[in-house]
Design an enzyme around this catalytic site. Structure first.
Site, PDB file in Angstrom:
ATOM      1  N   TYR A 189      29.080  21.307  12.389  1.00  0.00           N
ATOM      2  CA  TYR A 189      28.247  20.894  11.538  1.00  0.00           C
ATOM      3  C   TYR A 189      28.509  21.735  10.149  1.00  0.00           C
ATOM      4  O   TYR A 189      28.991  21.375   9.163  1.00  0.00           O
ATOM      5  CB  TYR A 189      26.833  20.782  11.682  1.00  0.00           C
ATOM      6  CG  TYR A 189      26.100  20.094  10.875  1.00  0.00           C
ATOM      7  CD1 TYR A 189      26.084  19.208  10.448  1.00  0.00           C
ATOM      8  CD2 TYR A 189      24.935  21.220  10.099  1.00  0.00           C
ATOM      9  CE1 TYR A 189      25.405  18.518   9.273  1.00  0.00           C
ATOM     10  CE2 TYR A 189      24.119  20.599   9.029  1.00  0.00           C
ATOM     11  CZ  TYR A 189      24.200  19.181   8.851  1.00  0.00           C
ATOM     12  OH  TYR A 189      23.090  18.917   7.803  1.00  0.00           O
ATOM     13  N   THR A 233      13.788  19.932   6.357  1.00  0.00           N
ATOM     14  CA  THR A 233      13.258  18.922   5.594  1.00  0.00           C
ATOM     15  C   THR A 233      12.509  18.106   6.828  1.00  0.00           C
ATOM     16  O   THR A 233      13.101  17.802   7.917  1.00  0.00           O
ATOM     17  CB  THR A 233      13.948  17.867   4.734  1.00  0.00           C
ATOM     18  OG1 THR A 233      14.553  18.918   3.593  1.00  0.00           O
ATOM     19  CG2 THR A 233      13.044  16.946   3.973  1.00  0.00           C
TER      20      THR A 233
END
Ligand code: UDP
Length: 310
Positions: free
Chosen positions: A145, A175
């Site tokens: 990632y 988030t």
């Protein structure tokens, strides 16, 4: 504007569809449902300014008609997803970003890259400013990632410099909020689901590692402002209030009223010890500031999960 959103059925992508539609734009959503969920956009079925295409942006992508903006949000985004889909994660950050940039160039559209605080790796500078280059293990479990997003940033700047594409790069910090997958594996969703089921809260390591959690509504507002009024330099968007993972577990127990225990589990490899955004740039350039504190955000997220967890 006519906007293409990749990863439209994901957590952030679906909230972005809602926001752009609410602002009066036309939205084309694209997703291949690797980690996205059709339920997240089911309420948009039949909306006269929304259309959806099931497609993998890592393959050649054709979109008919004019486009004014492309927001590239497609990617597995949770550590357990990188382990399950390592090659798809690398491909969507590299080939997917290249395809989306090529489309932006062909259409004369603004390009917006969803990058990540993971480009800072296990940071040696705290809090993290955009000028910090990061401390990433390229061959660790998170490398698929982190390196894909670092490549994506490099490719975005190359299209900006070489082809004059109007680009934005956001570095998104942790988030949370409604539409996270219950089995997403991330800490806020895990703790809330565990608390609601009366199962033990799985705290990895000693729980002293920190994160800074931003409620989705604040994050989406930052994204929208950056898209509209930002520049081509990377911009951190996140909530700077920092908590230990143990503190988060205690807040979740308090808000759910759950009697669950907190149990310790092994710390995953390369788990960053600290993370906190320096948002000076976003404050100055966009007048953006997160408004929803962790307790209020967790309350709203718990309401959502009460409806989906059984
Ligand atoms: N974590 C935890 N219990 C869980 C899931 C995560 O203690 O059930 C920890 C994880 O080790 C990390 C932090 O919570 O230190 C945030 O993890 P997450 O997967 O949400 O995202 P990250 O910020 O690591 O990408």
């Amino acid at each position: 504007m006519r906007i293409l959103i990749t990863g439209a059925a994901g957590f952030l992508g679906s909230h972005l569809c809602d926001r752009f539609l609410a602002e009066g734009h036309t939205v084309i959503g694209l997703d291949n449902f690797i980690t996205g969920n059709p339920d997240n956009i089911a309420h948009l079925t039949g909306h006269d300014r929304f259309s959806f295409v099931r497609h993998n942006i890592s393959n050649y992508t054709y979109v008919a008609g004019a486009l004014d903006g492309i927001l590239h949000f497609a990617s597995p985004a949770s550590p357990i997803d990188y382990l399950e889909h390592p090659i798809a994660t690398l491909k969507v950050g590299s080939l997917g970003t290249h395809n989306a940039l090529g489309l932006a160039k062909a259409k004369g559209a603004r390009f917006f890259l969803a990058s990540t605080s993971e480009v800072y790796g296990d940071p040696l500078v705290h809090p993290q400013t955009e000028s910090y280059w990061g401390n990433v293990n390229p061959i660790g479990p998170r490398g698929v990632y982190d390196e894909a997003k670092r490549f994506a940033e490099a490719m975005t700047m190359a299209y900006h410099r070489s082809h004059g594409v109007d680009t934005r790069i956001i570095r998104i910090f942790n988030t949370y909020g409604p539409r996270m997958r219950p089995n997403d594996g991330r800490v806020v969703s895990n703790f809330i689901v565990q608390a609601l089921k009366g199962e033990p809260l799985t705290m990895y390591g000693d729980g002293q590692q920190t994160r800074s959690f931003c409620f989705v509504e604040d994050e989406v507002d930052g994204i929208y402002r950056l898209f509209m009024h930002g520049d081509s330099q990377p911009t951190n968007i996140g909530n700077p209030n920092e908590f230990t993972v143990r503190q988060l577990a205690e807040i979740v127990l308090e808000i759910t009223g759950s009697k669950s225990q907190i149990v310790s589990r092994p710390l995953p490899e390369d788990d960053p010890k600290v993370r906190q955004p320096d948002i000076t740039r976003a404050r100055r350039m966009l007048g953006w500031e997160p408004r929803i504190d962790l307790r209020e955000g967790v309350r709203r997220t718990v309401e959502y999960f009460r409806g989906v967890v059984r």
